[in-house]
Design a protein around this motif. Structure first.
Motif, PDB file in Angstrom:
ATOM      1  N   GLU A 173      17.135  11.116  -2.049  1.00  0.00           N
ATOM      2  CA  GLU A 173      15.841  11.388  -2.652  1.00  0.00           C
ATOM      3  C   GLU A 173      14.932  10.189  -2.448  1.00  0.00           C
ATOM      4  O   GLU A 173      15.346   9.028  -2.597  1.00  0.00           O
ATOM      5  N   MET A 174      13.665  10.485  -2.097  1.00  0.00           N
ATOM      6  CA  MET A 174      12.722   9.419  -1.797  1.00  0.00           C
ATOM      7  C   MET A 174      11.395   9.672  -2.501  1.00  0.00           C
ATOM      8  O   MET A 174      11.072  10.799  -2.874  1.00  0.00           O
ATOM      9  N   LEU A 175      10.631   8.593  -2.640  1.00  0.00           N
ATOM     10  CA  LEU A 175       9.259   8.670  -3.114  1.00  0.00           C
ATOM     11  C   LEU A 175       8.346   8.317  -1.947  1.00  0.00           C
ATOM     12  O   LEU A 175       8.438   7.222  -1.384  1.00  0.00           O
ATOM     13  N   ASN A 176       7.486   9.243  -1.556  1.00  0.00           N
ATOM     14  CA  ASN A 176       6.542   8.999  -0.472  1.00  0.00           C
ATOM     15  C   ASN A 176       5.140   8.813  -1.037  1.00  0.00           C
ATOM     16  O   ASN A 176       4.679   9.604  -1.870  1.00  0.00           O
ATOM     17  N   LEU A 177       4.444   7.782  -0.585  1.00  0.00           N
ATOM     18  CA  LEU A 177       3.070   7.542  -0.997  1.00  0.00           C
ATOM     19  C   LEU A 177       2.157   8.518  -0.252  1.00  0.00           C
ATOM     20  O   LEU A 177       2.127   8.530   0.978  1.00  0.00           O
TER      21      LEU A 177
ATOM     22  N   GLY B  91      10.348  -1.414 -11.692  1.00  0.00           N
ATOM     23  CA  GLY B  91      11.363  -1.162 -10.682  1.00  0.00           C
ATOM     24  C   GLY B  91      10.818  -0.894  -9.300  1.00  0.00           C
ATOM     25  O   GLY B  91      11.555  -0.973  -8.308  1.00  0.00           O
ATOM     26  N   VAL B  92       9.523  -0.563  -9.194  1.00  0.00           N
ATOM     27  CA  VAL B  92       8.949  -0.189  -7.893  1.00  0.00           C
ATOM     28  C   VAL B  92       7.816  -1.129  -7.527  1.00  0.00           C
ATOM     29  O   VAL B  92       8.017  -2.163  -6.887  1.00  0.00           O
ATOM     30  N   ALA B  93       6.609  -0.801  -7.932  1.00  0.00           N
ATOM     31  CA  ALA B  93       5.427  -1.518  -7.450  1.00  0.00           C
ATOM     32  C   ALA B  93       5.339  -2.953  -7.952  1.00  0.00           C
ATOM     33  O   ALA B  93       4.817  -3.826  -7.248  1.00  0.00           O
TER      34      ALA B  93
ATOM     35  N   MET C 165       0.328  -1.898  -1.475  1.00  0.00           N
ATOM     36  CA  MET C 165       1.481  -1.017  -1.638  1.00  0.00           C
ATOM     37  C   MET C 165       2.172  -0.764  -0.296  1.00  0.00           C
ATOM     38  O   MET C 165       1.514  -0.441   0.687  1.00  0.00           O
ATOM     39  N   PRO C 166       3.498  -0.927  -0.235  1.00  0.00           N
ATOM     40  CA  PRO C 166       4.210  -0.618   1.015  1.00  0.00           C
ATOM     41  C   PRO C 166       4.085   0.856   1.356  1.00  0.00           C
ATOM     42  O   PRO C 166       4.146   1.717   0.483  1.00  0.00           O
ATOM     43  N   LYS C 167       3.899   1.156   2.621  1.00  0.00           N
ATOM     44  CA  LYS C 167       3.662   2.536   3.051  1.00  0.00           C
ATOM     45  C   LYS C 167       4.958   3.288   3.375  1.00  0.00           C
ATOM     46  O   LYS C 167       4.943   4.488   3.590  1.00  0.00           O
TER      47      LYS C 167
END
Length: 345
Positions: free
Chosen positions: A114-118, A184-186, A213-215
């Motif tokens: 599972e991933m989070l995509n911007l 935990g992320v940004a 923010m990393p792409k």
């Protein structure tokens, strides 16, 4: 005691500021900053003064600010906002959850990550947000009045709004006012706390997200458990708001806020219950509707743009129009012969 929704004015700055100080953080659309709130009210004044109908296929970037007013005292006890089209000034970023499936022949195993995509998928959508009710008024359905009055406003000014609508719910915030998701992320890329980033975003916009923010996708398995468990969860105070959105036809489709991981709910504008069920009728009688066939409780609204007003009412459809109770008529400033919009409560 009677309450009504009306268009916000410049002299509502102080009560809006006092309410903003009560939000507890993570409430981007209502920052405790006088300069930012003044800018919002000025932007709303421009929108209310613009009499052009608009185009749902290409809505303008407008903001409408509404307030909840006690008609007996004139006090402002709540607020809500409507954006005609997000992502016009700067990109409207969201994370969207996705799954990558891979298979290894050697191991004879299938792996799903599972991933989070911007993404900027929701750019151009209309948005309902900025809803805050003073803690002392959280009874009697006033939160519902605030929330649903926005849909009646949209129905009455439909051409100004897009074909899709969204609502961002505040995510999980811990006891110290921080966000486990942000940490935990940004937060690892920005070198600032959630409160600092949230405040900066509220005042200056989120272009800094585009800059820093990393792409690449974020693999959820690599996040700490505190961040993973917060993805797509509303703040405890927002659970009732999430249920109301679901009752209106909104759904959670895997979009989450880039700051706190809260769920973003979406719907087709014309399928939102309070929009598609709203009716425009003429007031034929102002009297108590008891004894009239079909008497019911409803939300009733009248007036265009800056003259918009909305309140709870007892109504009945009769003689080709609407019987409206006198208290609601007074709150709305409505008379026999006036056009009003209503939807069942």
């Amino acid at each position: 005691m009677t309450f009504r929704i009306r268009a916000a004015r410049a002299n509502d700055l102080q009560p809006l500021y006092e309410m903003a100080k009560l939000t507890g953080g993570g409430f981007t659309n209502l920052p405790p900053d006088r300069k930012a709130l003044t800018a919002k009210l000025s932007r709303a004044a421009e929108a209310y003064a613009n009499c052009e109908e608009g185009d749902p296929k290409n809505p303008k970037d407008e903001l409408f600010v509404l307030v909840l007013e006690d008609t007996a005292t004139g006090e402002v006890r709540g607020t809500a906002q409507i954006f005609t089209s997000v992502g016009r000034q700067w990109p409207f970023y969201s994370y969207r959850m996705a799954t990558l499936t891979q298979h290894s022949k050697e191991l004879n195993r299938t792996f799903r990550a599972e991933m989070l995509n911007l993404v900027t998928d929701l750019e151009g959508s209309s948005e309902v947000g900025g809803l805050f009710l003073h803690p002392s008024e959280r009874a009697g359905g006033l939160g519902m009045l605030l929330a649903r009055s926005r849909y009646l406003f949209i129905a009455m000014h439909r051409k100004r709004f897009g074909d899709k609508i969204l609502a961002e719910l505040r995510g999980v915030i811990d006891e110290r006012g921080g966000s486990p998701f942000w940490d935990g992320v940004a937060g690892r890329f920005f070198g600032m706390s959630f409160q600092e980033a949230d405040y900066f975003n509220a005042i200056n916009g989120n272009q800094f997200i585009a800059d820093l923010m990393p792409k690449h996708p974020v693999y959820i398995a690599m996040l700490p458990e505190t961040a993973r468990s917060a993805i797509g969860l509303p703040h405890p105070s927002g659970r009732a708001a999430m249920r109301m959105l679901e009752e209106e036809g909104f759904a959670y489709e895997g979009y989450v806020d880039i700051f706190d991981g809260g769920p973003t709910m979406t719907a087709r504008t014309d399928r939102v219950r309070s929009i598609c069920e709203a009716k425009e009728v003429t007031v034929t009688h102002i009297r108590a509707p008891e004894g009239t066939g079909g008497a019911t409780k409803a939300l009733v609204a009248t007036g265009r743009l800056a003259d918009y007003r909305c309140t709870f009412a007892e109504v009945a459809e009769a003689d080709g129009g609407l019987v409206l109770d006198p208290v609601a008529a007074a709150a709305l400033g409505a008379s026999v012969g006036d056009k009003v919009w209503f939807v069942g409560r």
